[in-house]
Write a protein that holds these residues in place. Structure first.
Motif, PDB file in Angstrom:
ATOM      1  N   LYS A   1      -7.345  -4.992  -3.609  1.00  0.00           N
ATOM      2  CA  LYS A   1      -8.339  -4.846  -2.553  1.00  0.00           C
ATOM      3  C   LYS A   1      -9.375  -3.779  -2.922  1.00  0.00           C
ATOM      4  CE  LYS A   1      -6.957  -4.530   1.749  1.00  0.00           C
ATOM      5  NZ  LYS A   1      -7.873  -5.484   2.414  1.00  0.00           N
TER       6      LYS A   1
ATOM      7  N   SER B   1      -2.736  -2.872  10.574  1.00  0.00           N
ATOM      8  CA  SER B   1      -3.911  -3.324  11.312  1.00  0.00           C
ATOM      9  C   SER B   1      -4.031  -2.593  12.651  1.00  0.00           C
ATOM     10  CB  SER B   1      -3.827  -4.835  11.543  1.00  0.00           C
ATOM     11  OG  SER B   1      -4.908  -5.290  12.323  1.00  0.00           O
TER      12      SER B   1
ATOM     13  N   GLN C   1      -2.982  -3.287  -2.457  1.00  0.00           N
ATOM     14  CA  GLN C   1      -4.001  -2.244  -2.347  1.00  0.00           C
ATOM     15  C   GLN C   1      -4.862  -2.164  -3.605  1.00  0.00           C
ATOM     16  OE1 GLN C   1      -2.160   1.601  -2.152  1.00  0.00           O
ATOM     17  NE2 GLN C   1      -3.990   2.651  -1.415  1.00  0.00           N
TER      18      GLN C   1
ATOM     19  N   GLU D   1     -13.393  -3.925  -1.861  1.00  0.00           N
ATOM     20  CA  GLU D   1     -14.397  -2.868  -1.850  1.00  0.00           C
ATOM     21  C   GLU D   1     -15.400  -3.108  -2.978  1.00  0.00           C
ATOM     22  OE1 GLU D   1     -12.408   0.921  -1.979  1.00  0.00           O
ATOM     23  OE2 GLU D   1     -10.908   0.313  -0.491  1.00  0.00           O
TER      24      GLU D   1
ATOM     25  N   ARG E   1       0.853  -1.195   0.000  1.00  0.00           N
ATOM     26  CA  ARG E   1       0.000   0.000   0.000  1.00  0.00           C
ATOM     27  C   ARG E   1       0.879   1.232   0.000  1.00  0.00           C
ATOM     28  NH1 ARG E   1      -1.321   3.552   4.095  1.00  0.00           N
ATOM     29  NH2 ARG E   1      -3.461   4.342   3.918  1.00  0.00           N
TER      30      ARG E   1
ATOM     31  N   GLY F   1      -5.229   0.940  12.564  1.00  0.00           N
ATOM     32  CA  GLY F   1      -6.617   1.160  12.172  1.00  0.00           C
ATOM     33  C   GLY F   1      -6.767   1.706  10.767  1.00  0.00           C
ATOM     34  N   ILE F   2      -5.797   1.402   9.882  1.00  0.00           N
ATOM     35  CA  ILE F   2      -5.892   1.850   8.494  1.00  0.00           C
ATOM     36  C   ILE F   2      -7.086   1.178   7.834  1.00  0.00           C
ATOM     37  CG2 ILE F   2      -4.725   1.975   6.266  1.00  0.00           C
ATOM     38  CD1 ILE F   2      -3.464   3.691   8.453  1.00  0.00           C
ATOM     39  N   SER F   3      -7.962   1.958   7.262  1.00  0.00           N
ATOM     40  CA  SER F   3      -9.206   1.447   6.697  1.00  0.00           C
ATOM     41  C   SER F   3      -8.960   0.302   5.719  1.00  0.00           C
ATOM     42  CB  SER F   3      -9.952   2.581   5.985  1.00  0.00           C
ATOM     43  OG  SER F   3     -11.146   2.096   5.400  1.00  0.00           O
ATOM     44  N   GLY F   4      -9.681  -0.810   5.944  1.00  0.00           N
ATOM     45  CA  GLY F   4      -9.612  -1.940   5.024  1.00  0.00           C
ATOM     46  C   GLY F   4      -8.508  -2.935   5.318  1.00  0.00           C
ATOM     47  N   TRP F   5      -7.653  -2.651   6.312  1.00  0.00           N
ATOM     48  CA  TRP F   5      -6.530  -3.533   6.590  1.00  0.00           C
ATOM     49  C   TRP F   5      -6.681  -4.195   7.962  1.00  0.00           C
ATOM     50  CZ3 TRP F   5      -2.606  -4.861   3.281  1.00  0.00           C
ATOM     51  CH2 TRP F   5      -2.560  -4.149   2.074  1.00  0.00           C
ATOM     52  N   SER F   6      -6.411  -5.511   7.980  1.00  0.00           N
ATOM     53  CA  SER F   6      -6.447  -6.254   9.233  1.00  0.00           C
ATOM     54  C   SER F   6      -5.424  -7.383   9.136  1.00  0.00           C
ATOM     55  CB  SER F   6      -7.843  -6.834   9.481  1.00  0.00           C
ATOM     56  OG  SER F   6      -8.088  -7.932   8.614  1.00  0.00           O
TER      57      SER F   6
END
Length: 238
Positions: A152, A189, A149, A223, A139, A192-197
């Motif tokens: 995703k 993760s 990225q 998405e 990313r 708290g970056i959106s979309g990442w875990s």
């Protein structure tokens, strides 16, 4: 070499009857590409190259030459810098597509103009530059050029549920990069970056230290209500 598929009518030359393959055939195709990576890297006469564009162009030429002479794979062609099927303004680094054949996979028809497999290529480490992000394989902080990225976000391969990423490992070694990318994903993760875990972590499938290649796998939520996508990561130490 392509393993025999029940009910698959593999022929070469001209326009043969449609070929029907199970979804697992794509993994055989990925194994074919993996097997050719060290052969391409070590090929006598291959000109020294560092840039992603040069390396991918060389690899494409090699894969086309080998596929053309390999029974079962002579129904394929490889092309570089192809427009994405759904995001026409974006380019896929490398694709595999039928060559004068119609190939069906899980009820979906593919001909010369339909990519069977989108492939994104990246260098490790990311080349230094004003607008480059060291985590570009995964990313980028400002932009949409990150490798994982793009898949995703549905910017690459939105029409596919299986894709490949090739890493040209130019420094550091495969083992070190496996640990580094795992650390980066954990950091994304926790931040708290959106979309990442942690579900986005790469799992090592195999690492051949002698041939200096590795296979990793990952699955990712996407998405745009797209189904999950599976990525195979083929890494080669240059």
């Amino acid at each position: 070499m392509l393993a025999d598929d029940d009910g698959a009518d593999v022929q070469s030359g001209g326009f043969s009857p449609d070929l029907h393959h199970p979804k697992a055939w794509l993994h055989q195709l990925i194994d074919f590409i993996l097997d050719q990576l060290p052969a391409w890297r070590d090929r006598p006469g291959r000109r020294a190259a560092d840039s992603e564009t040069q390396l991918t162009s060389q690899l494409c030429a090699h894969l086309n030459g080998v596929a053309r002479k390999s029974s079962g794979w002579d129904v394929l062609q490889f092309r570089i810098e192809e427009p994405d099927e759904t995001k026409l303004a974006r380019r896929i680094d490398l694709i595999a597509a039928p060559a004068g054949e119609v190939i069906w996979i899980e009820g979906r028809r593919h001909d010369d103009f339909d990519p069977l497999l989108p492939i994104e290529c990246k260098r490790l480490p990311t080349p230094k530059g004003k607008d480059r992000d060291k985590r570009e394989y995964l990313r980028v902080a400002n932009g949409s050029t990150g490798g994982v990225q793009r898949f995703k976000a549905g910017l690459h391969g939105a029409a596919h549920e299986q894709a490949v990423m090739i890493a040209y490992v130019q420094a550091g070694g495969i083992a070190a990069w496996i640990q580094r990318l795992d650390c980066w994903i954990r950091t994304l993760s926790r931040a708290g970056i959106s979309g990442w875990s942690c579900d986005d972590r790469l799992n090592t499938v195999s690492h051949d230290a002698l041939r200096r290649v590795a296979v990793l796998s990952s699955e990712h939520e996407r998405e745009l209500t797209l189904p999950r996508i599976g990525l195979r990561h083929l890494w080669i130490e240059m």
